[in-house]
Design a protein around this motif. Structure first.
Motif, mmCIF file in Angstrom:
data_model
loop_
_atom_site.group_PDB
_atom_site.id
_atom_site.type_symbol
_atom_site.label_atom_id
_atom_site.label_comp_id
_atom_site.label_asym_id
_atom_site.label_seq_id
_atom_site.Cartn_x
_atom_site.Cartn_y
_atom_site.Cartn_z
ATOM 1 N N ASN A 168 0.831 -1.188 0.000
ATOM 2 C CA ASN A 168 0.000 0.000 0.000
ATOM 3 C C ASN A 168 0.870 1.244 0.000
ATOM 4 O O ASN A 168 1.729 1.411 0.852
ATOM 5 C CB ASN A 168 -0.913 0.010 1.224
ATOM 6 N N SER A 192 0.857 5.640 -1.701
ATOM 7 C CA SER A 192 -0.009 6.699 -2.237
ATOM 8 C C SER A 192 -0.211 6.520 -3.729
ATOM 9 O O SER A 192 0.594 5.905 -4.426
ATOM 10 C CB SER A 192 0.626 8.072 -1.982
ATOM 11 N N ASP A 193 -1.335 7.085 -4.229
ATOM 12 C CA ASP A 193 -1.634 6.974 -5.646
ATOM 13 C C ASP A 193 -0.521 7.565 -6.496
ATOM 14 O O ASP A 193 -0.102 6.979 -7.487
ATOM 15 C CB ASP A 193 -2.942 7.711 -5.962
ATOM 16 N N GLN A 214 -8.180 4.170 -9.053
ATOM 17 C CA GLN A 214 -8.022 4.338 -7.609
ATOM 18 C C GLN A 214 -8.999 5.374 -7.064
ATOM 19 O O GLN A 214 -9.557 5.212 -5.970
ATOM 20 C CB GLN A 214 -6.578 4.731 -7.276
ATOM 21 N N ALA A 215 -9.232 6.435 -7.834
ATOM 22 C CA ALA A 215 -10.235 7.424 -7.408
ATOM 23 C C ALA A 215 -11.616 6.777 -7.358
ATOM 24 O O ALA A 215 -12.422 7.071 -6.462
ATOM 25 C CB ALA A 215 -10.229 8.617 -8.373
ATOM 26 N N TRP A 216 -11.901 5.904 -8.309
ATOM 27 C CA TRP A 216 -13.175 5.206 -8.320
ATOM 28 C C TRP A 216 -13.297 4.285 -7.112
ATOM 29 O O TRP A 216 -14.335 4.249 -6.444
ATOM 30 C CB TRP A 216 -13.310 4.414 -9.611
ATOM 31 N N LYS A 217 -12.229 3.564 -6.816
ATOM 32 C CA LYS A 217 -12.291 2.632 -5.681
ATOM 33 C C LYS A 217 -12.558 3.368 -4.375
ATOM 34 O O LYS A 217 -13.231 2.839 -3.477
ATOM 35 C CB LYS A 217 -10.997 1.827 -5.592
ATOM 36 N N ARG A 218 -12.050 4.582 -4.252
ATOM 37 C CA ARG A 218 -12.246 5.342 -3.011
ATOM 38 C C ARG A 218 -13.712 5.730 -2.800
ATOM 39 O O ARG A 218 -14.116 6.001 -1.661
ATOM 40 C CB ARG A 218 -11.372 6.607 -3.010
ATOM 41 N N VAL A 219 -14.511 5.768 -3.865
ATOM 42 C CA VAL A 219 -15.923 6.128 -3.704
ATOM 43 C C VAL A 219 -16.834 4.915 -3.911
ATOM 44 O O VAL A 219 -18.005 5.053 -4.237
ATOM 45 C CB VAL A 219 -16.316 7.278 -4.658
ATOM 46 N N TYR A 247 -18.511 2.180 -1.781
ATOM 47 C CA TYR A 247 -18.828 2.056 -0.358
ATOM 48 C C TYR A 247 -19.287 0.663 0.032
ATOM 49 O O TYR A 247 -19.363 0.349 1.225
ATOM 50 C CB TYR A 247 -19.909 3.075 0.018
ATOM 51 N N LYS A 259 -5.244 -2.961 -6.662
ATOM 52 C CA LYS A 259 -4.138 -2.432 -5.878
ATOM 53 C C LYS A 259 -2.907 -2.350 -6.761
ATOM 54 O O LYS A 259 -2.636 -3.255 -7.562
ATOM 55 C CB LYS A 259 -3.837 -3.343 -4.682
#
Length: 407
Positions: free
Chosen positions: A63, A65-66, A87-92, A94, A105
């Motif tokens: 793990n 940072s992006d 990665q931005a998509w994965k962060r939203v 839920y 990853k």
């Protein structure tokens, strides 16, 4: 009848395989000659059918940072951008009950489950993210602006998830996008006009969401070269087919189960050169069925059942030589069922039940099946003398004492 028609138009709409994906990407090599879209329906797999494809060589990375991850490999800027977008998509996201995105990853995006890479059409030695298929993953989340970084995408399939919110305007950057399937989600807001700016889009599926308001006339212009349009089962309230001479390119159009209201416009004739299947089931249509429907000479399926249509069957329908299924059931139509329609050479299923027709002409009156059983003909709950399962005289008299003149 309605269910069968609906299945016939779906064909392989939501049932892609990796082989089909390769076909799309391969076609990009020919300067994006993508006219042979999945909406041409080479197989019939049902309205909701969809598959997950392939086993992915998921690798787990440490793990970090992006930005640091993206900088690990400077040899492919396009995959770097794809990494940032995913990665931005994965962060939203839920909720991911099946851990569909568990291996999203590290920078090796081509190993992500549901992400497909292929050589870029303009740079064959460069791998790019050309497709995303998250069908039936039951993922909850929304679509971030960063998806606009995925400018090499040829298809997005997100059928049967719990994505919500509105579509980001950044999707306008996806100029190679050929298929967009957002069906069976929880998207809201007015019709997502951003899809009208996608020059390569051929297949648009917005079924089973919560979109609302009018359907824009631009959807039917020859500027938007869509082959298949599925907008059924939303909250759309009106439709405006342009009266101009510009011809639509669509072969399949499904408006069913919206509260569109009003009359079917005579400008439906603008679809004459391409339209093969038109479904307007349960759309609160009223008035008469226009003669111009008979101008749709390539039509194979016409379903206007469960509306408030009145008046006779247009005689122009007798010219639809390719018509296979015709459903006029559950309306308030009157007059004669014309023999010219019953004798159409390819007609297999003809339903006029739950109307107020008072006479059946020629071959129509023979039995519940015509042409020696080749046509399934359903005329129940009408006002035809000596036919079984008709309405009562009281019902018929009340409806027929006020005839409708459509012409």
């Amino acid at each position: 009848m309605a269910l069968f028609s609906f299945t016939s138009i779906a064909k392989c709409a939501n049932a892609i395989s990796f082989i089909l994906f390769v076909v799309y990407v391969s076609s990009l090599f020919n300067h994006l000659n993508l006219a042979s879209v999945a909406a041409k329906h080479s197989s019939r797999n049902g309205v909701y059918a969809s598959h997950h494809h392939g086993h992915h060589r998921g690798r787990h990375h440490s793990n970090h940072s992006d930005s640091a991850a993206a900088s690990d490999d400077h040899s492919n800027a396009r995959l770097d951008r794809a990494f940032l977008a995913l990665q931005a998509w994965k962060r939203v996201i839920y909720s991911d009950p099946y851990n569909f995105t568990a291996n999203w990853k590290g920078p090796s995006v081509c190993t992500y489950k549901g992400v497909y890479c292929a050589p870029a059409p303009d740079e064959p030695k460069t791998q790019v993210v050309a497709g995303i298929d998250l069908n039936k993953a039951d993922i909850a989340g929304f679509l971030p602006d960063e998806l606009g970084l995925l400018s090499d995408l040829a298809l997005i399939h997100l059928n049967s998830n719990r994505f919500c919110g509105i579509l980001p305007q950044s999707l306008a950057n996806l100029t190679l996008l050929n298929e967009l399937d957002l069906s069976n989600n929880r998207f809201v807001g007015p019709f997502p006009t951003v899809v009208l700016s996608l020059p390569s889009l051929k297949y648009l599926d917005l079924r089973y969401n919560e979109f609302e308001g009018p359907i824009p006339p631009q959807l039917f212009s020859n500027i938007v070269q869509l082959d298949a349009i599925f907008v059924n089962n939303n909250r759309f309230t009106s439709i405006n087919i342009p009266a101009s001479s510009l011809l639509s390119s669509a072969s399949v159009v499904v408006f069913a189960n919206n509260k569109l209201g009003g009359c079917l416009s005579p400008s439906i004739a603008n679809f004459a050169e391409t339209l093969e299947e038109l479904l307007l089931i349960n759309t609160s249509l009223s008035g008469c069925l226009p003669q111009q429907v008979g101008f749709l000479y390539k039509l194979r399926v016409l379903d206007v059942s469960n509306n408030k249509l009145v008046g006779p069957i247009p005689y122009s329908l007798a010219g639809l030589a390719h018509l296979e299924q015709l459903n006029l059931a559950h309306n308030m139509m009157t007059g004669i069922v014309p023999a010219g329609v019953c004798s159409l050479p390819n007609l297999a299923n003809f339903t006029v039940s739950y109307n107020y027709f008072c006479e059946e002409d020629g071959i129509c009156q023979n039995s519940t099946t015509s042409k020696g059983g080749k046509i399934a003909f359903d005329d129940r709950r009408n006002c035809v003398p000596e036919r079984p399962y008709q309405r009562t005289q009281k019902e018929c008299s009340a409806a027929l004492e006020h005839p409708v003149d459509c012409f």
